[in-house]
Each structure stands twice: as C-alpha cells, then as structure tokens.
Scaffold this motif. Structure first.
Motif, PDB file in Angstrom:
ATOM      1  N   ALA A 166     -14.083  70.549  -8.102  1.00 31.75           N
ATOM      2  CA  ALA A 166     -13.171  69.456  -7.744  1.00 31.75           C
ATOM      3  C   ALA A 166     -11.725  69.835  -8.062  1.00 31.75           C
ATOM      4  O   ALA A 166     -10.807  69.564  -7.270  1.00 31.75           O
ATOM      5  N   ILE A 167     -11.518  70.481  -9.198  1.00 33.32           N
ATOM      6  CA  ILE A 167     -10.170  70.945  -9.549  1.00 33.32           C
ATOM      7  C   ILE A 167      -9.695  71.990  -8.547  1.00 33.32           C
ATOM      8  O   ILE A 167      -8.523  72.011  -8.146  1.00 33.32           O
ATOM      9  N   ALA A 168     -10.614  72.864  -8.108  1.00 35.29           N
ATOM     10  CA  ALA A 168     -10.251  73.893  -7.125  1.00 35.29           C
ATOM     11  C   ALA A 168      -9.828  73.261  -5.803  1.00 35.29           C
ATOM     12  O   ALA A 168      -8.879  73.730  -5.154  1.00 35.29           O
ATOM     13  N   PHE A 169     -10.507  72.201  -5.371  1.00 33.19           N
ATOM     14  CA  PHE A 169     -10.124  71.521  -4.131  1.00 33.19           C
ATOM     15  C   PHE A 169      -8.733  70.904  -4.251  1.00 33.19           C
ATOM     16  O   PHE A 169      -7.937  70.943  -3.301  1.00 33.19           O
ATOM     17  N   VAL A 170      -8.434  70.323  -5.406  1.00 32.37           N
ATOM     18  CA  VAL A 170      -7.104  69.763  -5.623  1.00 32.37           C
ATOM     19  C   VAL A 170      -6.059  70.873  -5.603  1.00 32.37           C
ATOM     20  O   VAL A 170      -4.977  70.726  -5.011  1.00 32.37           O
ATOM     21  N   PHE A 196      -6.227  73.675  -3.970  1.00 37.62           N
ATOM     22  CA  PHE A 196      -6.066  74.120  -2.582  1.00 37.62           C
ATOM     23  C   PHE A 196      -5.134  73.177  -1.816  1.00 37.62           C
ATOM     24  O   PHE A 196      -4.231  73.631  -1.092  1.00 37.62           O
ATOM     25  N   ALA A 197      -5.325  71.880  -1.985  1.00 36.49           N
ATOM     26  CA  ALA A 197      -4.478  70.907  -1.292  1.00 36.49           C
ATOM     27  C   ALA A 197      -3.023  71.026  -1.735  1.00 36.49           C
ATOM     28  O   ALA A 197      -2.096  70.977  -0.913  1.00 36.49           O
ATOM     29  N   LEU A 198      -2.803  71.209  -3.020  1.00 37.98           N
ATOM     30  CA  LEU A 198      -1.441  71.330  -3.529  1.00 37.98           C
ATOM     31  C   LEU A 198      -0.792  72.634  -3.083  1.00 37.98           C
ATOM     32  O   LEU A 198       0.408  72.670  -2.769  1.00 37.98           O
ATOM     33  N   PHE A 199      -1.558  73.721  -3.061  1.00 37.17           N
ATOM     34  CA  PHE A 199      -1.023  74.998  -2.601  1.00 37.17           C
ATOM     35  C   PHE A 199      -0.576  74.912  -1.141  1.00 37.17           C
ATOM     36  O   PHE A 199       0.481  75.417  -0.759  1.00 37.17           O
ATOM     37  N   MET A 200      -1.401  74.282  -0.300  1.00 38.07           N
ATOM     38  CA  MET A 200      -1.052  74.173   1.113  1.00 38.07           C
ATOM     39  C   MET A 200       0.180  73.293   1.308  1.00 38.07           C
ATOM     40  O   MET A 200       1.041  73.586   2.138  1.00 38.07           O
ATOM     41  N   THR A 201       0.272  72.223   0.540  1.00 36.94           N
ATOM     42  CA  THR A 201       1.449  71.367   0.621  1.00 36.94           C
ATOM     43  C   THR A 201       2.702  72.131   0.205  1.00 36.94           C
ATOM     44  O   THR A 201       3.748  72.062   0.863  1.00 36.94           O
ATOM     45  N   GLY A 202       2.594  72.880  -0.886  1.00 34.96           N
ATOM     46  CA  GLY A 202       3.720  73.679  -1.352  1.00 34.96           C
ATOM     47  C   GLY A 202       4.122  74.745  -0.357  1.00 34.96           C
ATOM     48  O   GLY A 202       5.314  75.022  -0.172  1.00 34.96           O
ATOM     49  N   ALA A 203       3.130  75.359   0.321  1.00 31.52           N
ATOM     50  CA  ALA A 203       3.435  76.392   1.309  1.00 31.52           C
ATOM     51  C   ALA A 203       4.238  75.816   2.468  1.00 31.52           C
ATOM     52  O   ALA A 203       5.211  76.428   2.931  1.00 31.52           O
ATOM     53  N   VAL A 204       3.833  74.647   2.942  1.00 32.15           N
ATOM     54  CA  VAL A 204       4.554  74.022   4.055  1.00 32.15           C
ATOM     55  C   VAL A 204       5.981  73.680   3.650  1.00 32.15           C
ATOM     56  O   VAL A 204       6.940  73.907   4.403  1.00 32.15           O
ATOM     57  N   LEU A 205       6.148  73.143   2.458  1.00 31.70           N
ATOM     58  CA  LEU A 205       7.483  72.753   2.004  1.00 31.70           C
ATOM     59  C   LEU A 205       8.378  73.961   1.762  1.00 31.70           C
ATOM     60  O   LEU A 205       9.592  73.917   2.012  1.00 31.70           O
TER      61      LEU A 205
END
Length: 400
Positions: free
Chosen positions: A160-164, A166-175
């Motif tokens: 569950a922590i890994a999924f969170v 992943f979501a944060l990494f992708m958000t950071g990449a876009v920004l």
C-alpha cells in the motif's frame, strides 16, 4: 561490550531523506535481524541517495532528466514491492538499502537541479518547499504503517505504501517536467564524464565539500537517537519516542519553508551559517532535556532549524560552480563526497554511546550530544571561509 549492544532492541530508526521502514522490518522479522544490521540498511540507503549524484549529475547535464525521473521512480517502487516479499536479511538489504537507494539517487539531483535552475530570484524558497516533502513523507508513511499493519499485515501494508509512492512520483514527474513527457537531450553533443577534474583544483568547491561534510556528520545523528533517548533516558513509551520524532519531522517542514524565505531576503549563505551554528548549539543544549516536555521542545526546535540544512546548500552551490553547464556534474561530485558523512556519523555515535555504558539501557548520550554539536559548529564556521573564497575568487558580493 559488543557493537550490537549499543542500541536497544526496540529502537525505531528513520533517516532524514526518506523513511526507511526499519521499524516495520524489525517488527516483521524480529527473530532473524539484529538492530545494528537494520541501521546499516538505512544508512546505506541514505548514502546511495546522495552518492548517486556521481551518475545522475552528468546525466542531468546531458539532458536525460526525464529518463532519470521515470527510471528512478520505477526502481524505488520496485524496491518497496520486493521488500514486501523479503524474508531474509540479504533480500531486505538489497530491496530497501540497495534498490531503493539507487532509485532515490537517480531522483535526487534532477529534482534539486530542475527546481534550482527554474528559479533565479527565489531559488532558496523553492528548494525549501520542494525538499519539505521528505519529512512530510516520514510522517505520512509512519502513520500509514501504524494504521494498516494490524489490519492488512506486513506485506500488504508495504505494498500500500508502494502504491502511494508510485502515485506521488508520477505527480511529481508531471509537475517537474511539464507537458512534454519525453527524453530530451542537451543541445550540446559534448561528452561528459562522471568527474570534472576542474573541480578538484577549485578552492571554493573543496570549501563547500568540507563544510557540508561536517554539517552532515552531525546533522543526521540525533534523528537516529531521538526515540532511544525518550525510552531509555526519560522512561517514556515507544509510542512517545516515535511521536517526538514525528514532531521533529513536522517542524522540519515549517523550518525548510520559513527559513528559506528568510534566505530569500537575507541571503542563502547567511541563512546556511545561521542554521548550522544554531543546530550545533541545539545539539549541545540537548544535554539539559531531562524531561519529556523539554525533549519535545528540543525535537521541535532541532527539526525546524536543522531541516533547512538540506535545501540551502544547493542554492549556494549555484555560486560555487563557475560553469552553469556543468552544475549537475559538480553538484553530484560535491554531494557524493559529503555523503560519506551519512555512513560515518551513526557508527561513530554508536561507538561513543558505548563508552562507560553497561548495556543497551545505559547508553552514553553525552558523547553523542557533544559529538553532533561540535562537528556541526565546526562545519558552520567553515562556511565563513567559503563565503570569503566566493567573495575573493568568484567576485561574489554580499551573502547571496
């Protein structure tokens, strides 16, 4: 007394740059792991995070920032997923210490350098806001683990922590990367090596490295011993020790933001010197924290002041490197040399803690407190030498 006896068996461990989940690992594999071995996982991960700049710095200068961000994100999440399957020490070390350390190492320089390059007037403030995600993650992941471990068990809690992540990494990449999500190569086709020999002949570069080394040497150590001190010296519960650590991390978020705003108006070098000196003094005043209330105040003030020691050096380094096109390589070299402090600091503190003690419940915290405070003050006063060199060699006026 053996080296393993210097740390209590119920100690919780976290690094500044990212939560290591050492406590979670220990809870799930209590019978097969020694606490000292767990500590090495966190310190090795922190070291790889910073020393990875030797590779990510030149790659950044060549324009491979998009590739590094996506590869680093994948490797980090993969390491966390593999941690959920690990049942032996070598597997835990490889997944969390090596794999996640390498992933974070690919992310660190692009994340810092992209922000630093994008802001000219408010660079320190931008870096302060950007790096405040590290202590915020320490709080979020700790709360997640405590709330989910009894309901889901260790493997699915880690997933569950890994999924969170992943979501944060992708958000950071876009920004960070903007609308163009593709690999962009630098305009220059000149090949770049991992090491720029010009840096070794540059006095401001070495002054920066030595000052940052001694600051890092003392900076990370108190975070390793905050929970232990609360339990063994003050007699509080393990939960209280963990809460003091989270209070320190929460204060670090505020400190990174507000002190970098101070740096915007008074100069990054002035703020760096101020934070270094005050952090060293706070480590020495830790000696007087003989009650839980005083210790909470120490944790809050230390986290708030010392947290700014992470975003301020890169904002100053823009003045250290004479060639803007090589700032990634130079920053990676400087941070890599300074990173050995993260490997040396905790073992030295552990050796000092064993002096005069008779077991894990009777650690010598005075040695840790004086060691952390002294080396940080030494590093902070070296910054005056760096300022002088930048003024005379680079022709930089003021305190930037």
């Amino acid at each position: 007394m053996s080296e393993k006896e210097t740390i209590p068996a119920d100690r919780e461990i976290e690094t500044e740059e990212s939560p290591t989940l050492a406590v979670a690992v220990k809870s799930n594999f209590r019978g097969c792991l020694q606490v000292l071995e767990i500590a090495w996982i966190g310190t090795f991960q922190s070291w790889l995070l910073i020393v990875g700049g030797l590779l990510s710095g030149p790659l950044f200068d060549l324009g491979y920032n998009t590739a590094m961000i996506f590869v680093g994100s994948f490797v980090s999440v993969f390491g966390m997923m593999m941690l959920s399957l690990a049942k032996q020490y070598y597997a835990i070390f490889l997944s969390q210490g090596v794999c996640m350390g390498l992933g974070f190492g690919l992310l660190y320089v692009p994340g810092v350098a992209l922000v630093s390059r994008s802001f000219q007037q408010k660079r320190a403030v931008a870096l302060g806001v950007a790096t405040s995600g590290a202590p915020a993650g320490g709080i979020v992941y700790t709360i997640m683990f405590n709330q989910l471990i009894d309901r889901l068990g260790f493997p699915w809690t880690v997933r569950a922590i890994a999924f969170v992540m992943f979501a944060l990494f992708m958000t950071g990449a876009v920004l960070l990367l903007g609308p163009e999500i593709k690999t962009v190569k630098a305009e220059s086709t000149q090949r770049r090596s991992l090491i720029d020999m010009r840096a070794f002949k540059d006095l401001p570069f070495w002054s920066f490295v030595f000052a940052n080394f001694f600051l890092y040497l003392g900076y990370i150590t108190p975070y390793y011993y905050i929970p232990t001190y609360a339990q063994t010296r003050l007699g509080s519960s393990r939960t209280m020790g963990s809460n003091v650590l989270m209070i320190s991390q929460a204060a670090s978020i505020l400190g990174r933001v507000f002190l970098t705003i101070f740096a915007h108006y008074c100069g990054s070098m002035m703020a760096w010197i101020f934070c270094g000196i005050l952090s060293g003094v706070l480590c020495i005043t830790w000696i007087s924290a003989d009650t839980v209330a005083r210790f909470i105040l120490f944790g809050a003030f230390y986290g708030g002041i010392s947290g700014a020691l992470v975003p301020l050096p890169p904002s100053v380094f823009a003045h250290v490197c004479p060639d803007p096109k090589s700032i990634g390589t130079w920053l990676g070299m400087a941070q890599s040399l300074s990173s050995f402090a993260t490997l040396l600091g905790p073992p030295i503190a552990g050796a000092l803690a064993s002096i005069g003690s008779h077991g894990s419940e009777d650690l010598n915290f005075l040695g840790i407190q004086l060691f952390s405070g002294t080396v940080m003050l030494f590093g902070a006063f070296q910054l005056f030498g760096l300022w002088y060199l930048l003024y005379t060699v680079r022709g930089k006026k003021g305190l930037f």
